[in-house]
Structures are given as structure tokens and as C-alpha cells.
Design a protein around this motif. Structure first.
Motif, short mmCIF file in Angstrom:
data_model
loop_
_atom_site.label_atom_id
_atom_site.label_comp_id
_atom_site.label_asym_id
_atom_site.label_seq_id
_atom_site.Cartn_x
_atom_site.Cartn_y
_atom_site.Cartn_z
N ARG A 1 33.26 -54.37 -54.76
CA ARG A 1 33.04 -55.11 -56.01
C ARG A 1 32.28 -54.24 -57.01
NH1 ARG A 1 31.21 -59.20 -53.64
NH2 ARG A 1 33.18 -60.27 -53.45
N ARG A 2 31.26 -53.54 -56.55
CA ARG A 2 30.47 -52.68 -57.43
C ARG A 2 31.33 -51.55 -58.01
NH1 ARG A 2 25.11 -49.11 -55.87
NH2 ARG A 2 25.25 -47.76 -57.69
N ILE A 3 32.11 -50.90 -57.17
CA ILE A 3 32.97 -49.81 -57.65
C ILE A 3 34.00 -50.34 -58.64
CG2 ILE A 3 34.67 -48.07 -56.96
CD1 ILE A 3 33.10 -47.86 -54.27
N CYS A 4 34.55 -51.51 -58.37
CA CYS A 4 35.52 -52.11 -59.30
C CYS A 4 34.88 -52.40 -60.66
CB CYS A 4 36.11 -53.39 -58.70
SG CYS A 4 37.27 -53.11 -57.36
N ARG A 5 33.63 -52.83 -60.67
CA ARG A 5 32.93 -53.08 -61.94
C ARG A 5 32.69 -51.80 -62.71
NH1 ARG A 5 29.36 -56.56 -59.01
NH2 ARG A 5 27.90 -54.85 -58.98
N GLU A 6 32.43 -50.70 -61.99
CA GLU A 6 32.06 -49.44 -62.64
C GLU A 6 33.25 -48.57 -62.99
OE1 GLU A 6 29.32 -47.66 -59.88
OE2 GLU A 6 27.80 -49.20 -60.24
#
Length: 189
Positions: free
Chosen positions: A146-151
Motif C-alpha cells: 500500500r505504501r509503495i503504491c501511494r508513493e
């Protein structure tokens, strides 16, 4: 070009990561499996492996780092493009991604997230070469996905340690566009 990949994983987000002949035969026999990640072979056998998969109508990406006899030099991407007719490559090497993109191949940059330092270095590594897709391993880390997808605006594939439907659903819910796995039970669920 990316649209063909999206279309292929839209109907079945599970990518068969094939590590041997038995797995290849199983993947080729299934109409549901549209995308194959080839994780085995050598410079003598890889063309035949890709040819069989292409004849079965599959989208084929070769993990260059795992093919015995291929060098770490960019010319290896040319070999995969011209000698195997694969649709794309998977690699951890930015220079390979850059060359494969120049050749018009799909590019998947693979990242092993083993600690917070590896996580913080992802952006620096992919930003310079802009792969078509990022594969994050292990793929059973929904918070990290989720974090990588946001960034990142680059689509994420979750791979490694995908054991069951719950792992697939968790990765997809976290924002991954697909999962790759060598687990044949997951291929056919």
C-alpha cells in the motif's frame, strides 16, 4: 504497450511464475493463465521455452537474472528480445531495464524488501529507469505494498510467498495489479 499486460491480468490477476518444466506444462495447459514469468533455463534452452509459451498464446516475461549463461551486460536484453521473442524481462538491474525499454520490451523491476533501508531505496532505483512495473517480494506485506503504491505511479506486482487466496486478495486490496507465484495451487484457484 502496457495495455496488453493490463488486459491479460484483468481477467486473472495471478501470474504463473514458472521454475521448471513441470510448471511450464501445467501453465501451458490452462486457458485461464495468460501471463508467464519464466524463472528457469539457460542460453541454450530459453528460446524453446519462450517459443512453447508463445505458441500457447501466453504473454511471456523472462527473468534475466535467473537464466544461466546470460551476462549482466545490456547485450543480454538484446539476446532476449531478438533470439527468444519474449514479450518482456524481469530483473533487479537498472541498466537491463533501460536497455529493454529501448528495445520495446515490457520491463518488470524486481525488489526484495528485506528491511526499511531496502524500502527507502526503491524510489531512487526505479526513478532513473522507470520500469513498466515493479515487483515487490515478498508479496505478503499489504502495508508495504500500500505504501509503495501511494508513493509510485508505477504499477505493482506482488510476488514471493503467495500461498493462498487470502494472500492474493490482500495484495490486490493493498493496490497491487497482480501477483506472481510459483505455487500451482494458487494458479488454479
Amino acid at each position: 504497450m502496457e495495455q496488453r499486460f493490463y488486459d491479460a491480468v484483468e481477467g486473472n490477476p495471478v501470474i504463473a511464475a514458472v521454475k521448471d518444466e513441470t510448471g511450464l506444462e501445467a501453465a501451458l495447459s490452462s486457458e485461464d493463465i495468460q501471463v508467464l514469468f519464466i524463472l528457469y533455463g539457460d542460453v541454450l534452452s530459453i528460446s524453446g521455452i519462450v517459443e512453447r509459451a508463445k505458441e500457447a498464446g501466453k504473454l511471456v516475461l523472462v527473468h534475466m537474472d535467473l537464466i544461466n549463461g546470460l551476462s549482466a551486460k545490456e547485450i543480454a536484453a538484446d539476446y532476449i528480445c531478438y533470439q527468444t521473442k519474449a514479450d518482456g524481462i524481469i530483473t533487479t538491474r537498472p541498466a537491463m531495464i533501460k536497455r529493454a525499454k529501448e528495445l520495446g520490451l515490457y520491463t518488470v523491476m524486481r525488489f526484495f524488501i528485506i528491511d526499511s533501508m531496502a524500502l527507502s531505496n526503491i524510489h531512487k532505483q526505479y526513478a532513473s529507469v522507470r520500469p513498466d512495473f515493479i515487483e515487490v517480494l515478498p508479496g505478503v506485506m499489504p502495508k508495504i505494498i500500500r505504501r509503495i503504491c501511494r508513493e509510485s505511479r508505477i504499477p505493482i506486482i506482488a510476488g514471493g510467498l503467495i500461498m493462498d487466496k487470502e494472500d492474493v486478495v490482500s495484495a490486490l486490496d493493498a493496490g497491487a495489479i497482480s501477483v506472481s507465484t510459483t505455487n500451482r495451487d494458487v494458479w488454479f484457484m
